[in-house]
Design an enzyme around this catalytic site. Structure first.
Site, PDB file in Angstrom:
ATOM      1  N   LYS A  64      47.371 -21.611 -50.283  1.00 45.82           N
ATOM      2  CA  LYS A  64      47.238 -20.426 -51.126  1.00 45.82           C
ATOM      3  C   LYS A  64      45.858 -19.820 -50.886  1.00 45.82           C
ATOM      4  O   LYS A  64      44.838 -20.442 -51.202  1.00 45.82           O
ATOM      5  CB  LYS A  64      47.416 -20.812 -52.599  1.00 45.82           C
ATOM      6  CG  LYS A  64      47.482 -19.648 -53.566  1.00 45.82           C
ATOM      7  CD  LYS A  64      48.050 -20.150 -54.896  1.00 45.82           C
ATOM      8  CE  LYS A  64      48.045 -19.054 -55.955  1.00 45.82           C
ATOM      9  NZ  LYS A  64      46.881 -19.187 -56.850  1.00 45.82           N
ATOM     10  N   HIS A 103      43.472 -25.639 -65.639  1.00 47.77           N
ATOM     11  CA  HIS A 103      44.704 -26.365 -65.342  1.00 47.77           C
ATOM     12  C   HIS A 103      44.369 -27.596 -64.510  1.00 47.77           C
ATOM     13  O   HIS A 103      43.271 -27.721 -63.978  1.00 47.77           O
ATOM     14  CB  HIS A 103      45.680 -25.483 -64.556  1.00 47.77           C
ATOM     15  CG  HIS A 103      45.191 -25.162 -63.167  1.00 47.77           C
ATOM     16  ND1 HIS A 103      44.148 -24.277 -62.915  1.00 47.77           N
ATOM     17  CD2 HIS A 103      45.581 -25.629 -61.948  1.00 47.77           C
ATOM     18  CE1 HIS A 103      43.938 -24.208 -61.619  1.00 47.77           C
ATOM     19  NE2 HIS A 103      44.784 -25.021 -61.007  1.00 47.77           N
ATOM     20  N   ASP A 123      46.153 -29.725 -61.127  1.00 46.51           N
ATOM     21  CA  ASP A 123      47.116 -29.480 -60.057  1.00 46.51           C
ATOM     22  C   ASP A 123      48.222 -30.530 -60.097  1.00 46.51           C
ATOM     23  O   ASP A 123      47.981 -31.693 -60.413  1.00 46.51           O
ATOM     24  CB  ASP A 123      46.426 -29.516 -58.691  1.00 46.51           C
ATOM     25  CG  ASP A 123      45.467 -28.358 -58.497  1.00 46.51           C
ATOM     26  OD1 ASP A 123      45.614 -27.339 -59.197  1.00 46.51           O
ATOM     27  OD2 ASP A 123      44.562 -28.469 -57.641  1.00 46.51           O
ATOM     28  N   HIS A 175      40.333 -27.889 -64.063  1.00 44.52           N
ATOM     29  CA  HIS A 175      39.423 -26.950 -63.405  1.00 44.52           C
ATOM     30  C   HIS A 175      39.882 -25.512 -63.626  1.00 44.52           C
ATOM     31  O   HIS A 175      41.013 -25.269 -64.052  1.00 44.52           O
ATOM     32  CB  HIS A 175      39.317 -27.258 -61.906  1.00 44.52           C
ATOM     33  CG  HIS A 175      40.628 -27.217 -61.181  1.00 44.52           C
ATOM     34  ND1 HIS A 175      41.581 -28.209 -61.277  1.00 44.52           N
ATOM     35  CD2 HIS A 175      41.160 -26.297 -60.333  1.00 44.52           C
ATOM     36  CE1 HIS A 175      42.620 -27.922 -60.532  1.00 44.52           C
ATOM     37  NE2 HIS A 175      42.399 -26.755 -59.955  1.00 44.52           N
TER      38      HIS A 175
END
Length: 360
Positions: free
Chosen positions: A218, A237, A239, A293
């Site tokens: 991404k 959030h 991962d 993070h």
């Protein structure tokens, strides 16, 4: 590709000359803490505080047993206490990283209408391509970021028709980088496995092995923002991946949550940032920390980051605490689930049926 839902491109908003961001980009009061601000200023302020650890993984290949042991210990400490680290000595040629930065930047330098030819269609499930995030149900707010997303590795599962056709060397450079990163990933898995007292190859094999670990890339494009104290490039959030690899165009923006506060990542030359994700936290029975993070923005410079998620196959790998790490004193903290099940649990806040531990 075309989308049936109008999604404003943040780049277009930023280039329109606005002095205030639209209300849908303004973060909730609960998110506006002392460390939400201009990323460049926040990095300067972080000089005196705790710093994300830096690990030279060349030590794994040393002939000196003490050097190898120290490298394993440093990796274990970072994975347990931080969930994130700067990796140097990774072996990926600097020239190749520069080329990947160049081809990604040149794509985003295209006019928005040219990039729209690659637009994804999130409502229909077509997530690969050029996009901007839809409103998240958790906050109802939009993120100050556009992106390009696609599967990078393994080659036999990639769809090159989705990859940018400009610049002409995008495909060649990205393929080569994927191969190099795959080698580095094995080194990280090896160090983490040894840190857990397991055979060197154990953790990677349980994570899916060469066949079932997918690399999703991404490229995040964060335009300049007139009110960085009110916006986020990426909201807080963890991962879902095993590991996440990040590098950027030397503009700060990453913050990680450590010891009760947000720490802004410094620019460590020639490094790649590595995050521990949910999937590896599950395999380690919670010993490793899936790091919380977020991404800041700034008024002065465009930030571009390249984020590669090393993920298990959605159905072929069972995520559960490794039996070697489960004892009477440390019972399983997570119930077994496939990657697809974990993502659904996380997105829709579904409680686990197999285990009393709540889905992350």
């Amino acid at each position: 590709m075309a989308t049936n839902v109008f999604i404003p491109r943040v780049e277009s908003l930023a280039n329109s000359g606005l002095d205030e961001i639209p209300p849908e980009y303004v973060r909730l009061e609960s998110e506006r803490d002392d460390h939400l601000g201009d990323a460049i200023e926040e990095e300067k302020k972080s000089d005196e505080g705790p710093q994300i650890p830096t690990i030279d993984i060349k030590g794994l290949d040393s002939d000196d047993e003490a050097v190898r042991k120290l490298c394993v210990e440093q990796m274990l400490d970072a994975a347990v206490n931080w969930g994130v680290m700067h990796i140097v000595g990774h072996g990926i040629p600097a020239e190749l990283i520069d080329k990947l930065r160049e081809v990604g930047t040149r794509f985003f330098d295209l006019p928005v209408e040219e990039k729209e030819k690659y637009a994804n269609d999130q409502p229909s499930g077509m997530i690969q391509g050029y996009g901007s995030k839809l409103a998240n149900s958790a906050s109802g707010r939009l993120e100050w970021m556009d992106y390009f997303f696609h599967l990078m590795f393994p080659e036999n599962q990639t769809d090159l028709s989705i990859w940018p056709h400009y610049p002409s060397d995008y495909v060649e450079v990205t393929k080569e980088f994927g191969k190099e990163l795959r080698v580095m990933a094995t080194k990280i898995f090896t160090l983490l496995s040894l840190g857990l007292g397991l055979p060197a190859e154990k953790l990677e094999a349980e994570a899916g092995g060469m066949e079932n670990i997918l690399f999703q890339m991404k490229i995040n494009y964060y335009p300049k923002c007139p009110q960085p104290n009110l916006a986020l490039g990426v909201e807080a959030h963890t991962d879902v991946s095993h590991l996440t690899f990040i590098f950027h165009n030397n503009v700060p923006g990453l913050q990680v949550y450590y010891d009760g506060k947000w720490v802004t990542a410094k620019n460590v030359p020639d490094s790649i940032i590595v995050h521990i994700g949910d999937s590896l936290e599950i395999l380690s029975n919670g010993l490793f920390k899936s790091v919380l993070h977020r991404g800041l923005v700034n008024k002065e410079k465009v930030r571009i980051s390249w984020t590669i998620f090393a993920e298990p196959h959605k159905d072929n790998v069972l995520l559960r605490p490794l039996p070697e790490l489960v004892t009477d004193a440390s019972p399983p903290k997570f119930g077994p689930r496939t990657f697809a099940q974990h993502v659904r649990q996380k997105l829709f806040k579904i409680k686990e049926e197999e285990s009393p531990a709540a889905a992350k």
